[in-house]
Design a protein around this motif. Structure first.
Motif, PDB file in Angstrom:
ATOM      1  N   ALA A 134       0.818  -1.216   0.000  1.00  0.00           N
ATOM      2  CA  ALA A 134       0.000   0.000   0.000  1.00  0.00           C
ATOM      3  C   ALA A 134       0.849   1.263   0.000  1.00  0.00           C
ATOM      4  N   LEU A 135       2.068   1.165   0.532  1.00  0.00           N
ATOM      5  CA  LEU A 135       2.979   2.313   0.550  1.00  0.00           C
ATOM      6  C   LEU A 135       3.723   2.483  -0.774  1.00  0.00           C
ATOM      7  N   GLY A 136       3.534   1.534  -1.688  1.00  0.00           N
ATOM      8  CA  GLY A 136       4.139   1.659  -3.011  1.00  0.00           C
ATOM      9  C   GLY A 136       5.480   0.985  -3.169  1.00  0.00           C
ATOM     10  N   LEU A 137       5.877   0.136  -2.224  1.00  0.00           N
ATOM     11  CA  LEU A 137       7.178  -0.522  -2.314  1.00  0.00           C
ATOM     12  C   LEU A 137       7.128  -1.679  -3.308  1.00  0.00           C
ATOM     13  N   GLN A 138       8.208  -1.821  -4.079  1.00  0.00           N
ATOM     14  CA  GLN A 138       8.350  -2.960  -4.974  1.00  0.00           C
ATOM     15  C   GLN A 138       8.851  -4.172  -4.195  1.00  0.00           C
ATOM     16  N   ASP A 139       8.764  -5.343  -4.810  1.00  0.00           N
ATOM     17  CA  ASP A 139       9.042  -6.592  -4.105  1.00  0.00           C
ATOM     18  C   ASP A 139      10.431  -6.630  -3.482  1.00  0.00           C
TER      19      ASP A 139
END
Length: 238
Positions: A160-165
């Motif tokens: 939800a915070l926009g972090l990639q894997d």
């Protein structure tokens, strides 16, 4: 006995003051704070250890205020009073409550007698007391198969915070494969796969966030607190 009441709605504050007076004749003073930030300062200055705390407030929510208060005075007894039985709130409280602390969680839809019972049980007798609906969430709901474990919830918040894997893996101390497995599990448990239509291409990550918000698995207060934690982590990473 002094009690701190943290509530930003004046109607609800007045209702609570009346209920406190009826439930606890031992109360000699009720101090009202209109938001979490003022509540933190009042608790700090007055050394109050009996608090009724609303969860959803504009300037500083109840989870953040309680975390600060408990970090300074872990023996404080807090009764949370809220319109919502969000899983996000239940998880938020579980993460911050000190060991052996007395706390409660009662819904604003509860009867006056139920509220009075909770006030006395938590603030005076030092018991733990939660509404049945909230207790159901703490036990994982009616279907354990669909319950998110802590690692899945952590990945959901980072998503939800926009972090990639790769960044999620680094932050959470997981392998990339583990993060990807958690995502697959989230798609299943939040019902993303069941919504898929072969004639329409949907972004599974976005649909996961949509389902998490719709089911109140996460909420705005969770994301605001998570963003602050992420900012701290990123600053240390640099």
């Amino acid at each position: 006995m002094k009690v701190l009441l943290v509530e930003d709605d004046q109607f609800h504050a007045t209702f609570l003051q009346d209920a406190l007076s009826e439930a606890l004749p031992e109360v000699t003073e009720i101090i009202h704070a209109a938001d979490g930030a003022v509540g933190e300062e009042e608790a700090r200055q007055s050394g109050l250890e009996a608090i009724v705390m609303d969860l959803q407030m504009e300037r500083r929510n109840g989870i953040e205020a309680a975390r600060t208060i408990w970090s300074e005075r872990p023996q404080t007894r807090i009764l949370f009073w809220s319109n919502y039985a969000d899983e996000a709130y239940v998880r938020g409280i579980a993460r911050i409550v000190p060991d052996d602390s007395a706390y409660g969680y009662v819904l604003k839809t509860a009867s006056r007698d139920r509220l009075k019972l909770a006030l006395r049980a938590v603030l005076l007798e030092g018991q733990i007391m939660v509404d049945r609906e909230i207790h159901r969430l703490q036990k994982g709901g009616a279907s354990p198969r669909n319950r998110l474990d802590d690692s899945e919830f952590a990945v959901l918040v980072d998503l939800a915070l926009g972090l990639q894997d790769k960044l999620i893996a680094e932050r959470r101390g997981m392998s990339l494969r583990t993060v990807q497995n958690r995502l697959l599990s989230l798609y299943e448990k939040l019902g993303v796969y069941s919504e898929m239509d072969e004639s329409v291409t949907l972004n599974k990550r976005v649909r996961t966030l949509n389902r998490a918000l719709a089911t109140r698995t996460i909420n705005i207060e969770t994301l605001e607190a998570a963003q602050r934690d992420l900012d701290t982590w990123l600053a240390g990473r640099r």
